[in-house]
Design a protein around this motif. Structure first.
Motif, PDB file in Angstrom:
ATOM      1  N   VAL A  51       0.835  -1.202   0.000  1.00  0.00           N
ATOM      2  CA  VAL A  51       0.000   0.000   0.000  1.00  0.00           C
ATOM      3  C   VAL A  51       0.875   1.259   0.000  1.00  0.00           C
ATOM      4  O   VAL A  51       0.449   2.337  -0.412  1.00  0.00           O
ATOM      5  N   LEU A  52       2.123   1.110   0.443  1.00  0.00           N
ATOM      6  CA  LEU A  52       3.084   2.224   0.359  1.00  0.00           C
ATOM      7  C   LEU A  52       4.074   1.992  -0.785  1.00  0.00           C
ATOM      8  O   LEU A  52       5.162   2.569  -0.788  1.00  0.00           O
ATOM      9  N   SER A  53       3.694   1.132  -1.731  1.00  0.00           N
ATOM     10  CA  SER A  53       4.591   0.797  -2.852  1.00  0.00           C
ATOM     11  C   SER A  53       6.002   0.507  -2.341  1.00  0.00           C
ATOM     12  O   SER A  53       6.987   1.072  -2.810  1.00  0.00           O
ATOM     13  N   GLN A  54       6.039  -0.377  -1.331  1.00  0.00           N
ATOM     14  CA  GLN A  54       7.300  -0.832  -0.717  1.00  0.00           C
ATOM     15  C   GLN A  54       8.112   0.295  -0.070  1.00  0.00           C
ATOM     16  O   GLN A  54       9.327   0.184   0.061  1.00  0.00           O
ATOM     17  N   GLY A  55       7.442   1.386   0.275  1.00  0.00           N
ATOM     18  CA  GLY A  55       8.162   2.476   0.945  1.00  0.00           C
ATOM     19  C   GLY A  55       8.385   3.671   0.034  1.00  0.00           C
ATOM     20  O   GLY A  55       8.837   4.726   0.482  1.00  0.00           O
ATOM     21  N   LEU A  56       8.041   3.520  -1.269  1.00  0.00           N
ATOM     22  CA  LEU A  56       8.197   4.670  -2.167  1.00  0.00           C
ATOM     23  C   LEU A  56       7.214   5.772  -1.785  1.00  0.00           C
ATOM     24  O   LEU A  56       7.523   6.958  -1.881  1.00  0.00           O
ATOM     25  N   LEU A  57       6.029   5.357  -1.332  1.00  0.00           N
ATOM     26  CA  LEU A  57       4.998   6.334  -0.971  1.00  0.00           C
ATOM     27  C   LEU A  57       5.215   6.844   0.461  1.00  0.00           C
ATOM     28  O   LEU A  57       4.360   6.690   1.336  1.00  0.00           O
ATOM     29  N   LYS A  99       5.960  13.683  -8.086  1.00  0.00           N
ATOM     30  CA  LYS A  99       4.658  13.311  -7.483  1.00  0.00           C
ATOM     31  C   LYS A  99       4.751  13.336  -5.953  1.00  0.00           C
ATOM     32  O   LYS A  99       3.849  13.810  -5.277  1.00  0.00           O
ATOM     33  N   LEU A 100       5.846  12.788  -5.434  1.00  0.00           N
ATOM     34  CA  LEU A 100       5.984  12.697  -3.974  1.00  0.00           C
ATOM     35  C   LEU A 100       6.014  14.092  -3.344  1.00  0.00           C
ATOM     36  O   LEU A 100       5.408  14.315  -2.290  1.00  0.00           O
ATOM     37  N   LYS A 101       6.711  15.006  -3.994  1.00  0.00           N
ATOM     38  CA  LYS A 101       6.782  16.368  -3.440  1.00  0.00           C
ATOM     39  C   LYS A 101       5.395  16.978  -3.386  1.00  0.00           C
ATOM     40  O   LYS A 101       5.024  17.645  -2.426  1.00  0.00           O
ATOM     41  N   ILE A 138      12.604  11.582  -0.804  1.00  0.00           N
ATOM     42  CA  ILE A 138      12.476  12.897  -1.453  1.00  0.00           C
ATOM     43  C   ILE A 138      13.840  13.576  -1.626  1.00  0.00           C
ATOM     44  O   ILE A 138      14.132  14.134  -2.673  1.00  0.00           O
ATOM     45  N   ASN A 139      14.682  13.502  -0.610  1.00  0.00           N
ATOM     46  CA  ASN A 139      15.972  14.200  -0.713  1.00  0.00           C
ATOM     47  C   ASN A 139      17.153  13.277  -0.965  1.00  0.00           C
ATOM     48  O   ASN A 139      18.202  13.726  -1.411  1.00  0.00           O
ATOM     49  N   ASP A 140      16.994  12.001  -0.658  1.00  0.00           N
ATOM     50  CA  ASP A 140      18.147  11.108  -0.673  1.00  0.00           C
ATOM     51  C   ASP A 140      17.645   9.664  -0.651  1.00  0.00           C
ATOM     52  O   ASP A 140      16.445   9.438  -0.552  1.00  0.00           O
ATOM     53  N   ILE A 141      18.571   8.705  -0.675  1.00  0.00           N
ATOM     54  CA  ILE A 141      18.177   7.304  -0.468  1.00  0.00           C
ATOM     55  C   ILE A 141      18.785   6.868   0.867  1.00  0.00           C
ATOM     56  O   ILE A 141      20.000   6.601   0.937  1.00  0.00           O
TER      57      ILE A 141
END
Ligand SMILES: NC(=O)c1ccc[n+]([C@@H]2O[C@H](COP(=O)([O-])OP(=O)(O)OC[C@H]3O[C@@H](n4cnc5c(N)ncnc54)[C@H](OP(=O)(O)O)[C@@H]3O)[C@@H](O)[C@H]2O)c1
Length: 341
Positions: free
Chosen positions: A223-229, A263-265, A234-237
């Motif tokens: 539901v969080l697209s494996q943490g992408l959502l 999109k995330l921003k 946003i700033n780094d990995i």
């Protein structure tokens, strides 16, 4: 000795699974990644007990969860034996088979031979006589659907699972599976598909309508697209994130595209206006969608579990917010609809 929080049922909401008599919590805990031997056992135990203390009664497993495969079931088995034994009847435990689990022709897919043996192995790792729910994990077009469904029905009649489900089946195949099961006198309880703000295949393919109109529940995963959502990329990995972990091949740096970050921003702004993080908003949004019984959460930290539980305190969306979210997410799918035969 662990004593469960006496207030554990005060805050959690429970929803009926389709037209069955079973209730599941609004959030369920998934054991795919972060609950096997890839994490220290004490860390796993802390999160599992915190989930139960907050009213999460449903734990979702599969034969292949954890690194190595099977270690998530083993860890839950240990927690059940050491801490949760007195609470077994307060728990709804699921497992699955359908992906490659052992070598040779009988350790994969959807044959009766594989499903029966795999469930026996799962029960042994979990230290249980039965699971509450057993799934066929993915469609298998090489095995007659009748064979797979008859195996599921027989598993119910043998008392090794109280209910059965399917996962990753496209709509038409899922409806067919439900009908075949019904002909064997067993109801399909629930379907487990991928689904998120960025992955709407169940709505495009009509799975939501197809299942809910037949009284079958839906329990979405990723539901969080494996943490992408979330706002973590946003700033780094971050070094401790799933995308940075090369041992976990399901998400990597290439998934974090400039389009996604844009999109995330924008989603971050909508979420912040609601007093939520992106993750909280995405969890809350998923619970409000047609046919959804409960949403699975996968967490790597206790603080994430707490945040996802908090998300359930604000699941109301204004039309303006919904419109804005739709505009941002548009139609782009991160994960494609499951393949048809
Ligand atoms: N049936 C199937 O085929 C299938 C497939 C996949 C999953 N599932 C089920 O669904 C469950 C969940 O899947 P998933 O792990 O992909 O779900 P997910 O919730 O989309 O992703 C989990 C990841 O999101 C991040 N996260 C979670 N909450 C967060 C928060 N509040 N703030 C920031 N980051 C947060 C963590 O990433 P980091 O690790 O980077 O911290 C966590 O590992 C699985 O455990 C399994 O039970 C089923």
């Amino acid at each position: 000795m662990y004593k469960a929080n006496p207030d554990r049922y005060k805050k959690m909401k429970y929803n009926k699974v389709g037209d069955s008599g079973v209730l599941l919590p609004q959030i369920s805990l998934g054991f795919w990644i972060n609950f096997g031997d890839e994490k220290p056992f004490e860390h796993v135990k802390e999160i599992v007990l915190a989930a139960f203390d907050n009213g999460i009664t449903h734990f979702d497993l599969a034969n292949n969860y954890g690194v190595p495969s099977g270690s998530a079931e083993k860890n839950l088995g240990k927690i059940l034996a050491e801490e949760l034994k007195p609470y077994r009847d307060e728990l709804f435990i699921s497992t699955k088979a359908g992906y490659q689990m052992w070598d040779g022709p009988y350790g994969d897919n959807g044959s009766r031979k594989y499903l029966m043996a795999s469930l026996d192995q799962s029960l042994e790792r979990l230290g249980l006589d039965y699971v509450d729910l057993f799934y066929h994990h993915r469609p298998d077009y090489e095995t007659p659907l009748e064979e797979t469904m008859k195996a599921l029905a027989d598993i119910v009649y043998q008392g090794k699972a109280l209910y059965v489900g399917i996962s990753n089946y496209p709509t038409e195949r899922a409806i067919e599976a439900a009908e075949i099961l019904k002909s064997y006198g067993v109801k399909l309880l629930i379907h487990q598909p991928s689904f998120s703000l960025l992955n709407r295949w169940i709505q495009k393919d009509g799975l939501d309508e197809g299942m809910s109109s037949r009284g079958i529940g839906l329990i979405p995963f990723s539901v969080l697209s494996q943490g992408l959502l979330t706002n973590k990329y946003i700033n780094d990995i971050p070094k401790d994130s799933r995308a940075a972990n090369e041992k976990i091949p399901f998400l990597n740096k290439d998934n974090i595209t400039p389009e996604l970050l844009k999109k995330l921003k924008r989603l971050n702004k909508v979420a912040n206006k609601r007093g939520q993080t992106i993750a909280e908003m995405a969890m809350a949004w998923a619970t409000t969608q047609k046919g959804i019984t409960t949403v699975l959460t996968g967490v790597s930290k206790l603080s994430q579990l707490e945040s996802n539980l908090k998300a359930m305190e604000n699941t109301e969306f204004t039309q303006e917010e919904l419109d804005e979210i739709e505009m941002i997410c548009n139609e782009e799918l991160l994960r494609k609809e499951p393949k048809r035969s």
